[in-house]
Design an enzyme around this catalytic site. Structure first.
Site, PDB file in Angstrom:
ATOM      1  N   ALA A 125      21.736  55.460  56.815  1.00  0.00           N
ATOM      2  CA  ALA A 125      22.271  53.855  56.780  1.00  0.00           C
ATOM      3  C   ALA A 125      22.505  54.069  58.319  1.00  0.00           C
ATOM      4  CB  ALA A 125      22.925  52.792  55.912  1.00  0.00           C
ATOM      5  N   GLN A 155      17.011  58.239  53.357  1.00  0.00           N
ATOM      6  CA  GLN A 155      18.000  57.946  52.139  1.00  0.00           C
ATOM      7  C   GLN A 155      18.492  55.931  51.439  1.00  0.00           C
ATOM      8  OE1 GLN A 155      21.530  60.186  53.846  1.00  0.00           O
ATOM      9  NE2 GLN A 155      22.242  60.257  51.556  1.00  0.00           N
ATOM     10  N   ASP A 213      15.102  50.015  53.225  1.00  0.00           N
ATOM     11  CA  ASP A 213      14.773  49.380  53.719  1.00  0.00           C
ATOM     12  C   ASP A 213      13.133  49.046  54.185  1.00  0.00           C
ATOM     13  OD1 ASP A 213      14.832  50.921  56.106  1.00  0.00           O
ATOM     14  OD2 ASP A 213      17.065  50.212  56.063  1.00  0.00           O
ATOM     15  N   HIS A 273      15.882  57.547  48.111  1.00  0.00           N
ATOM     16  CA  HIS A 273      16.859  56.537  47.120  1.00  0.00           C
ATOM     17  C   HIS A 273      16.334  55.498  46.306  1.00  0.00           C
ATOM     18  CE1 HIS A 273      20.934  58.717  48.646  1.00  0.00           C
ATOM     19  NE2 HIS A 273      20.594  58.800  47.962  1.00  0.00           N
ATOM     20  N   CYS A 278       9.886  48.185  35.975  1.00  0.00           N
ATOM     21  CA  CYS A 278      10.134  47.980  34.517  1.00  0.00           C
ATOM     22  C   CYS A 278      11.484  50.031  34.215  1.00  0.00           C
ATOM     23  CB  CYS A 278       8.806  47.680  33.779  1.00  0.00           C
ATOM     24  SG  CYS A 278       9.726  47.280  31.563  1.00  0.00           S
ATOM     25  N   CYS A 325       8.794  50.655  30.276  1.00  0.00           N
ATOM     26  CA  CYS A 325       7.212  50.996  30.519  1.00  0.00           C
ATOM     27  C   CYS A 325       6.829  51.881  31.772  1.00  0.00           C
ATOM     28  CB  CYS A 325       6.514  50.045  29.938  1.00  0.00           C
ATOM     29  SG  CYS A 325       5.827  49.394  31.491  1.00  0.00           S
ATOM     30  N   ASN A 376      25.494  61.097  64.376  1.00  0.00           N
ATOM     31  CA  ASN A 376      25.578  60.119  63.962  1.00  0.00           C
ATOM     32  C   ASN A 376      27.131  59.844  64.685  1.00  0.00           C
ATOM     33  OD1 ASN A 376      26.004  58.548  61.184  1.00  0.00           O
ATOM     34  ND2 ASN A 376      28.121  59.721  61.164  1.00  0.00           N
TER      35      ASN A 376
END
Length: 274
Positions: free
Chosen positions: A35, A114, A117, A134, A142, A145, A240
């Site tokens: 993220a 992950q 967007d 993800h 659905c 189905c 990070n």
């Protein structure tokens, strides 16, 4: 603005230079994004210092498949929240564009994200190289189905007054499916797509460098890609805003703003021959 943990160790220019040198030497790079790479695009992260779930742990508990399936009111709120989400207007930032540069250098083998967007593809990354581990919010599926379709037609139905839209697929002579529709994202309690997980793990096992960007590396099985790469002898570079749970496995850890640091790590890389 990408969020940076003020308590994180400070990264030196030497760390950045070493990270770049390792990437330049690599020939088969797997990138894992979380993220944090999208915060500069106005999409708030979840587990960072100011993340949605850091500030409100109870919100995480509502993001379960079971809650979605059994609670119609929760589904109605979810559809209304989707219509007003800032995600639809979000644009790729310098971090996403830097990974396009990495691809152009001929080094990018697979980009495992992950994020849900779609900003990597919007930035110009070849869709065939992206594994959305993800899922994606840009499709709807659905739960009965398995039909999958773009989100916007379903959003139009919600705007038209359907508060909890159901599947309209015609089943072989059995009428309309009528199953619960859900964004094609992986909720807590929902299994990852086996083919996506297999592809991601195979890529990590066969890369010579794994670059983890904007992830706390605390969510499995996605975070498992780091030790998989290490066990097969790959170099690991982590970028990070703050410490991650896999820092001890990395050859270089860079703490800083992704939109500032990642371009420095990849821009101007010589294009690989062949």
């Amino acid at each position: 603005m990408a969020l940076v943990d003020d308590a994180a160790p400070k990264t030196s220019e030497a760390d950045l230079a070493r990270a770049r040198a390792l990437i330049e030497q690599a020939r088969r790079v797997v990138v894992l994004t979380g993220a944090g790479i999208s915060t500069d695009s106005g999409i708030q992260d979840f587990r960072g210092p100011n993340g949605l779930w850091t500030k409100n742990p109870e919100a995480e508990k509502t993001m379960t498949l079971q809650t979605y399936m059994v609670d119609p009111e929760h589904r109605r709120r979810s559809w209304q929240n989707r219509l007003t989400s800032t995600l639809w207007d979000a644009e790729p930032n310098a971090g996403h564009r830097a990974l396009v540069e990495l691809e152009r250098s001929g080094r990018l083998d697979t980009l495992v994200t992950q994020n849900i967007d779609g900003l990597h593809q919007k930035a110009g990354t070849e869709p065939a190289l992206v594994v959305e581990i993800h899922g994606t919010t840009r499709d709807v599926m659905c739960l009965s189905c398995g039909d999958r379709q773009p989100s916007e037609p379903v959003h139009e139905r919600v705007r038209g007054g359907e508060t909890d839209p159901t599947c309209l697929v015609e089943l072989n002579g059995s009428g309309v499916c009528g199953g619960i529709l859900k964004p094609a994202t992986i909720s807590f309690g929902q299994s990852l797509v086996p083919e996506d997980l297999s592809r991601a793990e195979s890529a990590a096992a066969n890369c010579d460098l794994l670059l983890a960007v904007g992830s706390t590396l605390g969510v499995f099985p996605a975070a498992r890609l780091v030790p998989v790469a290490v066990q097969r002898g790959a170099v690991v570079v982590i970028l990070n805003g703050g410490p991650t749970e896999m820092d001890s496995l990395a050859d270089v850890v860079v703490y800083g703003r992704i939109g500032e640091c990642l371009p420095k790590m990849v821009e101007g890389l010589p294009v690989l021959a062949g």
